[in-house]
Design a protein around this motif. Sequence first.
Motif, mmCIF file in Angstrom:
data_model
loop_
_atom_site.group_PDB
_atom_site.id
_atom_site.type_symbol
_atom_site.label_atom_id
_atom_site.label_comp_id
_atom_site.label_asym_id
_atom_site.label_seq_id
_atom_site.Cartn_x
_atom_site.Cartn_y
_atom_site.Cartn_z
ATOM 1 N N ALA A 75 0.919 -1.173 0.029
ATOM 2 C CA ALA A 75 0.030 0.024 -0.075
ATOM 3 C C ALA A 75 0.893 1.162 -0.049
ATOM 4 N N ALA A 76 2.198 1.293 0.788
ATOM 5 C CA ALA A 76 2.847 2.172 0.801
ATOM 6 C C ALA A 76 3.472 2.561 -0.576
ATOM 7 N N VAL A 77 4.006 1.548 -0.994
ATOM 8 C CA VAL A 77 4.678 1.736 -2.452
ATOM 9 C C VAL A 77 3.683 2.152 -3.736
ATOM 10 N N PHE A 78 2.459 1.632 -3.642
ATOM 11 C CA PHE A 78 1.278 2.100 -4.519
ATOM 12 C C PHE A 78 0.793 3.461 -4.301
ATOM 13 N N ALA A 79 0.865 3.847 -2.876
ATOM 14 C CA ALA A 79 0.476 5.420 -2.784
ATOM 15 C C ALA A 79 1.672 6.226 -3.160
ATOM 16 N N LEU A 80 2.831 5.933 -2.720
ATOM 17 C CA LEU A 80 4.139 6.764 -3.173
ATOM 18 C C LEU A 80 4.230 6.973 -4.773
ATOM 19 N N THR A 81 4.033 5.813 -5.391
ATOM 20 C CA THR A 81 4.188 5.906 -6.863
ATOM 21 C C THR A 81 3.140 6.603 -7.355
ATOM 22 N N ALA A 82 1.902 6.420 -6.974
ATOM 23 C CA ALA A 82 0.711 7.129 -7.576
ATOM 24 C C ALA A 82 0.918 8.684 -7.310
ATOM 25 N N LEU A 83 1.442 9.112 -6.270
ATOM 26 C CA LEU A 83 1.488 10.731 -5.890
ATOM 27 C C LEU A 83 2.740 11.119 -6.816
ATOM 28 N N VAL A 84 3.749 10.543 -6.679
ATOM 29 C CA VAL A 84 4.972 10.819 -7.575
ATOM 30 C C VAL A 84 4.525 10.735 -9.085
ATOM 31 N N GLY A 85 4.118 10.000 -9.693
ATOM 32 C CA GLY A 85 3.351 9.791 -10.856
ATOM 33 C C GLY A 85 4.496 9.057 -11.550
ATOM 34 N N SER A 86 5.371 8.266 -11.081
ATOM 35 C CA SER A 86 6.236 7.515 -11.745
ATOM 36 C C SER A 86 6.601 6.111 -10.882
ATOM 37 N N CYS A 87 6.576 5.249 -11.638
ATOM 38 C CA CYS A 87 6.750 3.736 -11.357
ATOM 39 C C CYS A 87 8.240 3.436 -11.900
ATOM 40 N N PRO A 88 9.094 2.966 -11.029
ATOM 41 C CA PRO A 88 10.417 2.338 -11.468
ATOM 42 C C PRO A 88 10.290 1.233 -12.239
ATOM 43 N N LEU A 89 9.273 0.314 -11.894
ATOM 44 C CA LEU A 89 9.159 -1.040 -12.701
ATOM 45 C C LEU A 89 8.652 -0.567 -14.241
ATOM 46 N N TYR A 90 7.986 0.442 -14.276
ATOM 47 C CA TYR A 90 7.550 0.962 -15.600
ATOM 48 C C TYR A 90 8.712 1.235 -16.511
ATOM 49 N N SER A 91 9.509 2.004 -15.596
ATOM 50 C CA SER A 91 10.914 2.536 -16.265
ATOM 51 C C SER A 91 11.755 1.393 -16.780
ATOM 52 N N ILE A 92 11.849 0.506 -16.036
ATOM 53 C CA ILE A 92 12.742 -0.796 -16.461
ATOM 54 C C ILE A 92 12.142 -1.634 -17.908
ATOM 55 N N ILE A 93 10.807 -1.743 -17.730
ATOM 56 C CA ILE A 93 10.214 -2.269 -18.766
ATOM 57 C C ILE A 93 9.928 -1.737 -19.705
ATOM 58 N N GLY A 94 10.014 -0.063 -19.827
ATOM 59 C CA GLY A 94 9.660 0.794 -20.877
ATOM 60 C C GLY A 94 7.996 1.141 -21.265
ATOM 61 N N LEU A 95 7.409 0.937 -19.986
ATOM 62 C CA LEU A 95 6.233 1.165 -20.164
ATOM 63 C C LEU A 95 5.609 2.541 -19.663
ATOM 64 N N LYS A 96 4.555 3.243 -20.279
ATOM 65 C CA LYS A 96 4.002 4.331 -20.182
ATOM 66 C C LYS A 96 2.682 4.303 -20.111
ATOM 67 N N THR A 97 1.973 4.908 -19.203
ATOM 68 C CA THR A 97 0.267 4.736 -19.460
ATOM 69 C C THR A 97 -0.010 6.098 -19.359
ATOM 70 N N CYS A 98 0.847 6.968 -19.632
ATOM 71 C CA CYS A 98 0.239 8.471 -19.916
ATOM 72 C C CYS A 98 0.211 8.756 -21.252
ATOM 73 N N ARG A 99 -0.582 9.869 -21.702
ATOM 74 C CA ARG A 99 -0.741 10.083 -22.971
ATOM 75 C C ARG A 99 0.462 11.300 -23.408
ATOM 76 N N ASP A 100 0.663 11.982 -22.339
ATOM 77 C CA ASP A 100 1.282 13.265 -22.723
ATOM 78 C C ASP A 100 2.892 13.229 -22.462
ATOM 79 N N CYS A 101 3.184 12.133 -21.894
ATOM 80 C CA CYS A 101 4.727 11.976 -21.481
ATOM 81 C C CYS A 101 5.450 11.165 -22.776
#
Length: 69
Positions: free
Chosen positions: A43-69
């Motif tokens: 829960a803490a990891v999910f809340a922190l990544t949601a508030l920051v807007g960046s997921c380290p795992l997404y960066s590693i695998i090259g995934l982006k779920t936002c349209r503007d970035c």
Amino acid sequence: MTTNMGKIDRVGRLAIAAVLLFLAVGTNVLGTGILFWLAVIVAAVFALTALVGSCPLYSIIGLKTCRDC
């Protein structure tokens, strides 16, 4: 750190974090052992990544779920 999470992803993570925290703290479903602490940590990891807007795992695998970035 660059943003790689969209709004729906961020809201979903906050919702999951809230449910996990409620189950861990608000009820006795998870007990006081490893499941309790695992739920609190996730829960803490999910809340922190949601508030920051960046997921380290997404960066590693090259995934982006936002349209503007």
